[in-house]
Design a protein around this motif. Structure first.
Motif, PDB file in Angstrom:
ATOM      1  N   UNK A 160       0.806  -1.233   0.000  1.00 47.71           N
ATOM      2  CA  UNK A 160       0.000   0.000   0.000  1.00 47.71           C
ATOM      3  C   UNK A 160       0.836   1.280   0.000  1.00 47.71           C
ATOM      4  N   UNK A 161       2.038   1.221   0.527  1.00 48.51           N
ATOM      5  CA  UNK A 161       2.859   2.443   0.549  1.00 48.51           C
ATOM      6  C   UNK A 161       3.626   2.631  -0.755  1.00 48.51           C
ATOM      7  N   UNK A 216       1.801   4.470  -3.296  1.00 47.35           N
ATOM      8  CA  UNK A 216       1.751   5.926  -3.206  1.00 47.35           C
ATOM      9  C   UNK A 216       3.002   6.604  -3.771  1.00 47.35           C
ATOM     10  N   UNK A 244       6.592   8.293   9.854  1.00 51.74           N
ATOM     11  CA  UNK A 244       6.702   8.117   8.420  1.00 51.74           C
ATOM     12  C   UNK A 244       7.280   6.744   8.058  1.00 51.74           C
ATOM     13  N   UNK A 304       6.403   0.114   3.931  1.00 51.99           N
ATOM     14  CA  UNK A 304       6.305   1.515   4.347  1.00 51.99           C
ATOM     15  C   UNK A 304       7.687   2.173   4.432  1.00 51.99           C
ATOM     16  N   UNK A 353       9.188   3.009   0.995  1.00 49.87           N
ATOM     17  CA  UNK A 353       8.517   4.161   0.390  1.00 49.87           C
ATOM     18  C   UNK A 353       8.886   5.440   1.140  1.00 49.87           C
ATOM     19  N   UNK A 354       8.909   5.330   2.476  1.00 47.83           N
ATOM     20  CA  UNK A 354       9.239   6.511   3.283  1.00 47.83           C
ATOM     21  C   UNK A 354      10.654   6.987   2.977  1.00 47.83           C
ATOM     22  N   UNK A 376      10.674   9.018  -0.201  1.00 47.80           N
ATOM     23  CA  UNK A 376      10.090  10.350  -0.043  1.00 47.80           C
ATOM     24  C   UNK A 376      10.913  11.227   0.897  1.00 47.80           C
ATOM     25  N   UNK A 377      11.494  10.599   1.898  1.00 47.70           N
ATOM     26  CA  UNK A 377      12.325  11.366   2.825  1.00 47.70           C
ATOM     27  C   UNK A 377      13.554  11.929   2.109  1.00 47.70           C
ATOM     28  N   UNK A 401      13.644  12.540  -0.931  1.00 46.81           N
ATOM     29  CA  UNK A 401      13.151  13.516  -1.889  1.00 46.81           C
ATOM     30  C   UNK A 401      12.953  14.876  -1.234  1.00 46.81           C
ATOM     31  N   UNK A 402      12.320  14.891  -0.069  1.00 46.86           N
ATOM     32  CA  UNK A 402      12.032  16.188   0.543  1.00 46.86           C
ATOM     33  C   UNK A 402      13.310  16.868   1.040  1.00 46.86           C
TER      34      UNK A 402
END
Lengths: 586, 475
Positions: free
Chosen positions: B127-128, B131, B296, B351, B354-355, B358-359, B361-362
């Motif tokens: 599921x993560x 996203x 996260x 999770x 995926x985290x 994104x981590x 990335x930010x």
């Protein structure tokens, strides 16, 4: 120059037999050396046998001269057959042909004089002896000129002279090395500074004193001149005249030039190169792979079409790369380009290089133009390509701006080497300066290891202003005023300022960074006010804002001005496992 | 007289002079000649790199691509039917299923959907991942030559099925060096789901014939990430420093006698260990991370040694400019009970992976960091052992499997390659292990064919004698 008219020859030999004629004719260079040697020996014997001590050699004289004369007649016949190919310069050929024929006749005469001796002919003997010797030298010389080119004998002597004139007075190796080390306040070697200034400031076409490519080639072979080359490399050049034409002259003219034009091809003038040879065009501008001018150079050595033919002096790999680069960049005959020491790229754009003096930079700044770095370019490039420039601008404003465009552009331009001594300085300060690749001098700097950050460290970066493209100051106590120094680094495309002490006031300085593409300021105290300053960064494409005090409204405002700007405001929030797709980002 | 003494005695005056004359000459020559001609340290990168750092999330044991990414509805439609012999041909299978009388197609109750703008297929196990679909580049056609775990892991990590070659991370460390001088350039983190699984060996992060400072440094979970790194009680910093200086002196004297390069490595490693005494506890301490981070990365992220906690560590190491972080998560080798086992494993990694993306990335790190997720081979489409409506197992399948990459230089939101309806054979764009390795090296600015190390008379490279850069996955 005119070519030999073949018309009369066709009456004698039809094309079919001409093939055989030429095949046999090609033995001329082989056979011709026999009479040269034998006649010389014969003449020598004739001379020395006059001395009493060598009297016993006398019987050998007529024998030797006979074979010498016979050989020269044979050579004349073969030479005539060879001349039918029409590859040779008519003027020279005429001279060679007739001196050769006269030589054969005279040699026969000399032989007769010795074979059938008569007491009262000793004066005639002397005259014909001298005549034969002279003819031998003259005919031989013309033959050599036909094969190797007219200046074959003299070019080396000539070149040396040229080099002596060309090099700056510091031709002495120790001095040159010193020159390299001595850096003035701009980090520029003094000597080069002087050269550049006069050329560029006066808006003249660059006068390339010592950029004779023959010299460049030889540079790779020895250390002092290597340094000299490095010193020169940043200079713009009339690419064809200064780089390509000398290579052709050195390696190609002898068969494809005024004296010979094998395959009906001449390479000694732009028109001739454009025209091509019997197999059609040899130059497709912009596409080396379709230009036989290049492809034949890189064929395997044993390929029949490999040029120059096996046994002839070959182009060096650097020279081949230069030809490639030149064709790739349009193969223009009148464009100014600059070349790098590695010899791999010829770029159309002249950028301010490491050797460019401060005064030029100021001159650049004073010009009221939107392209602040183009003065050098403007004055040096004979054919400008503003169309291309414009296109890009249009593209940037209308379409979403493409990532890395600017950086790629900068990396394509050529730049001088970073002084190794300077690199040591950075090492001492724990600043990592790493290159973008083996064939580029561009670097990125990373402050990750810096222990006691001091804004003075940034002053040192000015030394590598021309080469520095990415700068990472993350986690360092960088203050607003430091950004003034950062902003003066003109080629920076990526700047990492995350978790530094900067505030809104500091961001105002960044508007002077025309090439800035990526900016990371996450974890700083920036607010919307600071964000507004960034709207002046016309090339900004990616911005990291996570953990700043900016608001969605401020971000939206910036987005409106800088269209296509990717803003990552962070704050990852996942949807729970049971809910549907699509993340909430930003 | 032992062999070492013998070696030392052989270095007589003449040898030394010979050596030093050659040494001096070679040094002078190396100034004149283009770099690389005389060997020595490679000058990398060859060209402008897209990626500067790598996080390799290695899924050890081989996750089943069929339950996670490679959607094959036919397996469900033909549930229980034989795998057509024409599909398998005469390809080998492992000894575990070779003597099975039948090869019934199997597929559990997993729902596949397409996600993101890129419409990438993923199952409800992830599921993560769903996203972050648009960040990922899937390669569905990875294939390998090895059919068992050890050779296969060794193959993808070192380019050879047999041990004795340097690991990917060692090559990168050797070629590109470390940016952060206080941390090893090649760091290794281990986590596992089950108590029992396929073992991992230190040879997988070994430097082999490269200088030994390029060996992967494995961090243990817990208070003491590297054993014996701390000073014993009562030993202060000055004493330690003096000791190391004296030791380095001895080493240097020894080098003059033996010219053994390994001693240089030893000096470098002692120094690195000294610097790590402060840098490692600092960097590996995740207790100061804000709650939002743990939230996260998922509930397991507070548990030291878990995959999620290791992902946070990986991010921290990358933030500090470590060149190569290698994670291993063990437990994917599901020969039996796959439908229930794979749920556990997917939950372990979904999770946090995926985290991590994104981590990074930010923080702007994804711009020059490459993240790789994948195992050593895939799993077969037929059941191993008895097939029941809700239980089956899958055997090793080297002929195709899926990995993903994200970050620097990778075409995001792409799926590369296609497999047949049974997920058995590749029908389009195969990517061999060596292709994968050369592609990753390409992203790091390295021409894999030119990045070699001479050892025992031969030039070795990570991709051995093969490998083509897969242009289709490059941005």
């Amino acid at each position: 120059m005119q070519r030999v008219s073949l018309n009369t020859n066709y009456y004698i030999l039809n094309t079919f037999s001409m093939n055989y004629a030429e095949i046999i004719g090609r033995f001329h260079p082989l056979i011709v050396h026999l009479p040269i040697g034998i006649l010389t020996l014969g003449l020598l014997l004739a001379a020395v046998s006059r001395i009493e001590k060598y009297e016993m050699l006398r019987p050998a004289v007529s024998f030797t001269l006979f074979w010498g004369a016979a050989g020269s007649i044979g050579s004349c016949v073969l030479g005539y057959l060879l001349s039918l190919s029409g590859d040779y310069n008519a003027d020279l050929l005429f001279k060679h042909q007739w001196t050769g024929i006269v030589l054969a006749v005279v040699a026969t005469g000399v032989w007769a004089l010795y074979r059938f001796p008569k007491a009262d002919l000793s004066f005639t003997k002397g005259v014909t002896w001298i005549l034969t010797t002279s003819l031998l030298v003259v005919a031989g010389h013309y033959g050599g000129a036909l094969t190797h080119g007219e200046n074959y004998l003299t070019e080396l002597i000539f070149k040396k002279k040229k080099e002596k004139i060309a090099l700056p007075p510091t031709n002495d190796s120790t001095q040159v090395i010193q020159n390299q080390i001595v850096i003035n306040e701009n980090g520029l070697p003094n000597k080069v500074l002087g050269l550049e200034k006069s050329n560029i400031l006066q808006g003249e076409k660059p006068q390339i004193q010592s950029q004779n490519p023959i010299k460049i080639t030889s540079n790779t072979e020895g250390p002092p001149s290597l340094i000299a080359a490095a010193k020169e490399e940043a200079k713009p050049t009339m690419a064809y005249q200064e780089l390509i034409q000398p290579i052709l002259e050195q390696r190609c003219y002898s068969c494809h030039g005024p004296n010979k034009s094998k395959a009906d091809l001449r390479l000694d003038s732009p028109e001739a190169i454009r025209k091509g040879g019997e197999n059609g065009s040899i130059l497709t501008a912009g596409n080396p792979q379709k230009s036989t001018l290049y492809t034949y150079l890189v064929l395997p050595d044993d390929d029949d079409m490999h040029m120059p033919p096996t046994g002839k002096p070959q182009l060096t790999p650097d020279q081949i790369k230069l030809v490639h680069a030149w064709i790739e960049k349009g193969g223009s005959f009148d464009k100014v380009m600059s070349f790098s020491k590695t010899g791999t790229s010829v770029n159309q754009k002249i950028t301010p290089s490491v050797f460019q003096p401060e005064s030029i930079k100021t001159a650049v700044k004073n010009v009221p133009t939107s392209v602040p770095q183009s003065i050098v370019l403007k004055e040096n490039i004979a054919i400008k390509e503003p169309v291309k420039e414009e296109k890009k601008v249009v593209k940037e404003t209308i379409i979403d701006r493409k990532l890395e465009d600017k950086e790629a552009q900068i990396l394509k331009q050529k730049v001088g080497e970073v002084n190794p001594q300077m690199l040591q300085k950075f090492t001492d300060q724990r600043i990592i300066v790493s290159k973008f690749g083996e064939k580029t001098e561009y670097v990125m700097a990373n402050f990750v290891n810096v222990k006691n950050y001091d804004s003075g460290y940034l002053d040192n970066l000015k030394i590598i202003d021309n080469q520095l493209v990415r700068l990472k100051l993350s986690n360092q106590p960088v203050k607003d005023d430091d950004l003034k120094k950062v902003a003066s680094l003109k080629n920076i495309t990526r700047l990492n300022l995350e978790k530094t002490l900067i505030t809104d006031a500091g961001l105002a300085y960044l508007k002077d960074m025309p090439n800035l593409e990526q900016l990371n300021i996450y974890g700083t105290n920036i607010t919307d006010k600071g964000l507004a300053h960034l709207s002046a960064c016309k090339n900004l494409k990616v911005l990291f804002l996570w953990g700043t005090k900016t608001t969605p409204a401020g971000i939206e405002n910036l987005r409106k001005i800088l269209r296509g700007l990717q803003i990552d405001a962070g704050g990852v929030k996942f949807m729970k496992q049971d809910s549907t797709k699509k993340k909430v980002d930003n | 007289m032992n062999i070492f003494e013998e070696y030392n005695h052989k270095m007589n005056r003449r040898d030394f002079l010979n050596g030093s004359v050659l040494g001096l000459g070679a040094t002078a020559l190396s100034q004149l000649l283009p770099s690389g001609l005389l060997g020595g340290e490679p000058k990398l990168p060859h060209f402008a790199p897209k990626a500067k750092r790598i996080i390799y999330l290695f899924q050890s044991g081989a996750p089943s691509q069929l339950e996670l990414f490679d959607y094959k509805p036919k397996l469900k439609q033909m549930f229980g039917q034989e795998l057509p012999p024409s599909v398998r041909g005469d390809q080998r299978v492992t000894g575990m299923t070779a003597f099975q009388k039948s090869f019934p197609l199997a597929m559990g109750d997993f729902t596949f959907k397409q996600y993101g703008e890129s419409q990438a297929w993923m199952s409800d196990l992830l599921p993560y991942h769903q996203q972050i679909a648009d960040e990922l580049c899937f390669i569905k056609t990875m294939h390998t030559e090895a059919i068992n775990h050890d050779p296969a892991v060794t193959f993808i990590q070192t380019g050879s099925q047999q041990g004795g070659r340097p690991s990917f991370g060692s090559w990168m460390s050797y070629g590109l060096g470390s940016e952060n001088k206080n941390l090893p350039s090649f760091c290794v983190l281990l986590s596992r789901s089950n108590n029992y699984d396929q073992p991992l060996y230190a040879k997988l992060w070994n430097n082999a014939f490269l200088p030994s400072e390029h060996q992967g440094v494995m961090f243990r979970s817990g208070d003491d990430p590297i054993l014996y790194l701390k000073d014993p009680q009562g030993l202060d910093k000055t004493t330690r420093r003096d000791m190391l200086d004296a030791l380095a002196n001895l080493h240097k004297q020894q080098i003059e006698h033996t010219l053994d390069d390994e001693l240089n490595s030893r000096i470098a490693q002692y120094e690195m260990a000294y610097r790590m005494q402060t840098s490692v506890p600092e960097t590996l301490d995740i207790s100061k991370e804000p709650d939002s981070v743990f939230e996260m990365y998922g509930p397991n992220s507070r548990k030291a040694g878990s995959y999620a906690a290791n992902c946070i560590l990986a991010r921290k190491l990358i933030e500090n400019d470590v060149r190569f972080v290698q994670l291993y998560h063990q437990g994917w080798d599901q020969h039996g009970n796959l439908p229930s086992e794979i749920k556990k494993l997917a939950k372990d990694v979904d999770q946090a992976s995926a985290a991590l993306v994104l981590d990074l990335k930010q923080r702007g790190l994804l711009e020059d960091t490459l993240v790789i997720w994948g195992g050593e081979f895939g799993r077969g489409c037929y059941s191993q052992g008895k097939l029941t409506p809700d239980n089956y197992g899958r055997d090793h399948h080297p002929r195709c499997y899926t990995i993903w990459m994200a970050g620097a230089g990778v075409k995001k939101g792409t799926t590369y390659g296609e497999t047949d309806d049974f997920g058995y054979n590749i029908i389009k764009d195969p990517v061999h292990i060596h292709d994968f390795q050369s592609t990753v090296m390409h992203l790091m600015g390295i021409d894999h064919e030119r990045f070699t190390h001479k050892f025992q008379g031969r030039r070795y490279r990570l991709t051995d004698v093969a490998g083509h850069v897969v242009k289709g996955v490059l941005a």
